[in-house]
Design a protein around this motif. Structure first.
Motif, short mmCIF file in Angstrom:
data_model
loop_
_atom_site.label_atom_id
_atom_site.label_comp_id
_atom_site.label_asym_id
_atom_site.label_seq_id
_atom_site.Cartn_x
_atom_site.Cartn_y
_atom_site.Cartn_z
N VAL A 1 0.87 -1.17 0.00
CA VAL A 1 0.00 0.00 0.00
C VAL A 1 0.91 1.23 0.00
O VAL A 1 1.97 1.21 0.64
N VAL A 2 0.53 2.29 -0.70
CA VAL A 2 1.32 3.53 -0.67
C VAL A 2 0.55 4.63 0.05
O VAL A 2 -0.68 4.66 0.04
N ASP A 3 1.31 5.53 0.68
CA ASP A 3 0.75 6.62 1.47
C ASP A 3 1.57 7.87 1.15
O ASP A 3 2.80 7.85 1.26
N PRO A 4 0.93 8.97 0.74
CA PRO A 4 1.68 10.18 0.37
C PRO A 4 2.37 10.88 1.53
O PRO A 4 3.16 11.81 1.31
N GLY A 5 2.10 10.49 2.77
CA GLY A 5 2.79 11.08 3.90
C GLY A 5 2.40 12.53 4.16
O GLY A 5 3.25 13.40 4.39
N LEU A 6 1.10 12.80 4.17
CA LEU A 6 0.63 14.16 4.43
C LEU A 6 1.17 14.66 5.77
O LEU A 6 1.12 13.96 6.78
N GLY A 7 1.70 15.88 5.76
CA GLY A 7 2.22 16.47 6.99
C GLY A 7 3.64 16.11 7.31
O GLY A 7 4.25 16.71 8.20
N ARG B 1 -7.17 6.92 7.20
CA ARG B 1 -6.76 6.68 8.59
C ARG B 1 -7.22 7.87 9.43
O ARG B 1 -6.80 9.00 9.19
N VAL B 2 -8.08 7.61 10.44
CA VAL B 2 -8.71 8.71 11.18
C VAL B 2 -8.81 8.41 12.67
O VAL B 2 -8.84 7.26 13.09
N HIS B 3 -8.87 9.49 13.44
CA HIS B 3 -9.04 9.37 14.89
C HIS B 3 -10.51 9.25 15.28
O HIS B 3 -10.87 8.45 16.14
N GLU B 4 -11.35 10.09 14.67
CA GLU B 4 -12.79 10.06 14.96
C GLU B 4 -13.46 9.32 13.80
O GLU B 4 -13.46 9.79 12.67
N VAL B 5 -14.04 8.18 14.09
CA VAL B 5 -14.44 7.25 13.04
C VAL B 5 -15.83 7.51 12.49
O VAL B 5 -16.06 7.40 11.28
N ARG B 6 -16.77 7.84 13.34
CA ARG B 6 -18.17 7.80 12.92
C ARG B 6 -18.46 8.68 11.71
O ARG B 6 -19.09 8.26 10.73
N ALA B 7 -18.00 9.93 11.73
CA ALA B 7 -18.28 10.84 10.62
C ALA B 7 -17.60 10.37 9.34
O ALA B 7 -18.18 10.45 8.25
N ALA C 1 -3.82 9.52 5.14
CA ALA C 1 -3.83 9.76 6.58
C ALA C 1 -3.77 11.27 6.83
O ALA C 1 -2.70 11.85 7.01
N ALA C 2 -4.93 11.90 6.80
CA ALA C 2 -5.01 13.36 6.95
C ALA C 2 -5.55 13.77 8.31
O ALA C 2 -5.55 14.96 8.63
N SER C 3 -5.97 12.84 9.12
CA SER C 3 -6.77 13.13 10.31
C SER C 3 -6.14 14.16 11.24
O SER C 3 -5.02 13.98 11.74
N ARG C 4 -6.87 15.25 11.45
CA ARG C 4 -6.54 16.29 12.42
C ARG C 4 -5.20 16.98 12.15
O ARG C 4 -4.68 17.68 13.03
N LYS C 5 -4.64 16.81 10.99
CA LYS C 5 -3.28 17.30 10.74
C LYS C 5 -3.24 18.82 10.58
O LYS C 5 -4.24 19.50 10.37
N ARG C 6 -2.00 19.32 10.67
CA ARG C 6 -1.77 20.76 10.71
C ARG C 6 -2.33 21.48 9.49
O ARG C 6 -2.86 22.59 9.60
N PHE C 7 -2.24 20.87 8.32
CA PHE C 7 -2.72 21.57 7.12
C PHE C 7 -4.22 21.84 7.19
O PHE C 7 -4.70 22.85 6.67
N LEU C 8 -4.97 20.97 7.86
CA LEU C 8 -6.40 21.21 8.04
C LEU C 8 -6.62 22.42 8.95
O LEU C 8 -7.52 23.23 8.72
N GLY C 9 -5.79 22.52 9.99
CA GLY C 9 -5.87 23.69 10.85
C GLY C 9 -5.60 24.98 10.10
O GLY C 9 -6.27 25.99 10.31
#
Length: 290
Positions: A187-193, A265-271, A221-229
């Motif tokens: 699997v590949v992951d762009p390594g956001l952040g 890949r996320v911390h808060e799953v339901r949404a 894997a973007a969950s809660r990362k700085r770029f979203l802030g």
């Protein structure tokens, strides 16, 4: 290397009819988003089970923070944190991934019931990692990585972030294959952040098809990362705290799923679980790949 149809599947893992949701269990005192909340083994196992109940398809267990400036924990401490949680979740029938840069931790986690190794260094931090994963016939996440975030060489400079990330990921994938890991298990992951500014992360998210052209499923894997802030704050505002970025994370999950990501890949799953199902329905209605 042939391009996989749709979002692809990973040999050795279940197949899902949509973008999969990977929930995060940080068994650390210092994670950037939820450090210390699940540091106790019993609490961490319960949290992983709760994430599955909320819609997670698999759970990623890590014992070392990769936030900028975080000191590395020693191997014994990482093993003490991770292996009992992996064992506890696997005993409950949870599909478990181990988030580690150490081959010994990967080996012991796999022996305890993990079925996927998620290495943010793509095998660069520990030269034993690729041979260990190959010997275990385990699936392997290869993330784009330019070094530890305390390393000056890991600073985010790119002339063309999309081309450079794709080329560097391709090199790591080829190294993993040469090291004995089957292409169908990568699997590949762009390594956001990781060694990237907000504009780099957004560019990569806007062009996930370029990553899919590598011929392997893509994990985002973007969950809660700085770029979203940064996006939420605007040019003048202060970024909201990590735990106030979950709605933005779900938006990225929907975008990634619509673009054919294999998993988010996320911390808060339901949404996010709701978001990927909506993305699947929209894509299906348009007659596109699922």
């Amino acid at each position: 290397m042939s391009t996989l149809r749709g979002r692809g599947s990973v040999q050795g893992l279940p197949e899902w009819d949509r973008c999969a949701v990977m929930g995060v269990v940080n068994v650390t005192p210092d994670s950037f988003s939820d450090g210390g909340r699940w540091f106790d083994t019993t609490a961490a196992v319960k949290h992983g089970i709760d994430l599955v109940a909320q819609g997670a398809d698999l759970v990623d267990v890590g014992g070392e923070s990769t936030r900028p400036g975080a000191p590395r924990v020693d191997e014994d401490e990482e093993l003490k944190r991770v292996v009992p949680v992996v064992r506890g979740l696997a005993a409950e029938g949870v599909t478990v991934s181990v988030d580690t840069m150490r081959a010994t931790v990967a080996e012991q986690a796999l022996a305890a019931g993990a079925v996927l190794v998620n290495d943010v260094s793509g095998g660069l931090a520990d030269p034993r990692m690729v041979p260990a994963v190959a010997a275990a016939h385990a699936p392997f996440v290869v993330m784009h990585w330019r070094g530890f975030l305390t390393d000056i060489h890991a600073e985010p400079h790119y002339d063309d972030v999309l081309s450079e990330v794709v080329d560097e990921l391709h090199a790591r994938v080829e190294a993993a294959i040469e090291g004995g890991i089957a292409p169908e298990r990568i699997v590949v992951d762009p390594g956001l952040g990781f060694s990237k500014e907000a504009e780099h992360d957004l560019t990569l998210l806007a062009h996930l098809e370029r990553l899919r052209d590598l011929g392997h499923p893509v994990l985002v894997a973007a969950s809660r990362k700085r770029f979203l802030g940064r996006v939420l704050a605007g040019p003048e505002g202060a970024p909201p705290p990590a735990r106030e970025r979950d709605a933005a994370t779900a938006a990225v999950s929907a975008i990634a799923a619509h673009q054919g990501a294999w998993a988010v890949r996320v911390h808060e799953v339901r949404a996010t679980a709701d978001a990927v199902r909506v993305a699947r329905a929209v894509t299906g209605a348009a007659g596109g790949p699922r």
